[in-house]
Design a protein around this motif. Structure first.
Motif, PDB file in Angstrom:
ATOM      1  N   THR A 178       0.838  -1.210   0.000  1.00  0.00           N
ATOM      2  CA  THR A 178       0.000   0.000   0.000  1.00  0.00           C
ATOM      3  C   THR A 178       0.871   1.257   0.000  1.00  0.00           C
ATOM      4  O   THR A 178       0.585   2.227  -0.722  1.00  0.00           O
ATOM      5  N   SER A 226      -2.748  -2.031  -5.820  1.00  0.00           N
ATOM      6  CA  SER A 226      -3.979  -1.938  -5.038  1.00  0.00           C
ATOM      7  C   SER A 226      -4.689  -3.287  -4.967  1.00  0.00           C
ATOM      8  O   SER A 226      -5.237  -3.648  -3.911  1.00  0.00           O
ATOM      9  N   ALA A 250      -5.417  -5.361  -1.601  1.00  0.00           N
ATOM     10  CA  ALA A 250      -6.796  -5.756  -1.283  1.00  0.00           C
ATOM     11  C   ALA A 250      -6.876  -7.240  -0.943  1.00  0.00           C
ATOM     12  O   ALA A 250      -7.520  -7.627   0.039  1.00  0.00           O
ATOM     13  N   SER A 268      -9.972  -1.957   5.069  1.00  0.00           N
ATOM     14  CA  SER A 268      -8.802  -1.604   4.257  1.00  0.00           C
ATOM     15  C   SER A 268      -8.805  -2.377   2.945  1.00  0.00           C
ATOM     16  O   SER A 268      -8.462  -1.824   1.894  1.00  0.00           O
ATOM     17  N   SER A 269      -9.198  -3.632   3.003  1.00  0.00           N
ATOM     18  CA  SER A 269      -9.272  -4.439   1.790  1.00  0.00           C
ATOM     19  C   SER A 269     -10.262  -3.828   0.797  1.00  0.00           C
ATOM     20  O   SER A 269      -9.958  -3.693  -0.394  1.00  0.00           O
ATOM     21  N   ALA A 270     -11.428  -3.459   1.290  1.00  0.00           N
ATOM     22  CA  ALA A 270     -12.431  -2.848   0.415  1.00  0.00           C
ATOM     23  C   ALA A 270     -11.937  -1.514  -0.144  1.00  0.00           C
ATOM     24  O   ALA A 270     -12.165  -1.207  -1.322  1.00  0.00           O
ATOM     25  N   SER A 271     -11.245  -0.752   0.674  1.00  0.00           N
ATOM     26  CA  SER A 271     -10.701   0.531   0.209  1.00  0.00           C
ATOM     27  C   SER A 271      -9.722   0.325  -0.942  1.00  0.00           C
ATOM     28  O   SER A 271      -9.786   1.026  -1.964  1.00  0.00           O
ATOM     29  N   MET A 272      -8.830  -0.637  -0.778  1.00  0.00           N
ATOM     30  CA  MET A 272      -7.862  -0.912  -1.851  1.00  0.00           C
ATOM     31  C   MET A 272      -8.554  -1.529  -3.065  1.00  0.00           C
ATOM     32  O   MET A 272      -8.160  -1.285  -4.203  1.00  0.00           O
ATOM     33  N   GLY A 273      -9.602  -2.296  -2.826  1.00  0.00           N
ATOM     34  CA  GLY A 273     -10.378  -2.846  -3.937  1.00  0.00           C
ATOM     35  C   GLY A 273     -11.070  -1.757  -4.747  1.00  0.00           C
ATOM     36  O   GLY A 273     -11.136  -1.829  -5.974  1.00  0.00           O
TER      37      GLY A 273
END
Length: 132
Positions: free
Chosen positions: A9, A55, A59, A69-74
């Motif tokens: 990240t 990203s 994710a 955080s996973s959803a944000s990077m997704g």
């Protein structure tokens, strides 16, 4: 795994920030516009692939540990696909046709998306740093 997700990240955050505020700005100040424009046009597909890859990896690495955080990077990955496959060709078409108004609107949208990516990655970095 959390540390690797944090590093990936941070790589995405740093690379995006450097490209946006460093490389692109430098190219347009160091080269004539007729050279800088085509150079940036050739570089952007690779930039978007970098953002998409980092990203998406982040994710995936974060799914089990931190779903937010996973959803944000997704979201960054998904919007990067849009930026690369839809927005970038539309910007290029507006440039090629000389439609300055359309170019300005689309370019502004791409800048807003990139700034949102940087902000979202910063959010994830801060969030992950608090978990380590």
């Amino acid at each position: 795994m959390l540390e690797f997700a944090l590093l990936v990240t941070a790589l995405m955050f740093g690379g995006t920030t450097l490209y946006s505020f460093g490389f692109a700005a430098f190219v347009f100040t160091a080269l004539p516009a007729e050279t800088a424009g085509p150079l940036i046009r050739r570089a952007f597909p690779y930039f978007y692939l970098f953002v998409l890859a980092t990203s998406a990896v982040a994710a995936i690495l974060l799914i089990a540990r931190d779903p937010i955080s996973s959803a944000s990077m997704g979201v960054i990955a998904v919007t990067t696909v849009f930026a690369r496959q839809v927005l970038m060709p539309a910007i290029n078409a507006a440039t090629d046709s000389g439609d300055k108004s359309r170019f300005k609107r689309l370019h502004t949208l791409s800048v807003v998306i990139t700034l949102a990516h940087i902000g979202c990655a910063a959010f994830v970095i801060i969030r992950l740093a608090g978990q380590s």
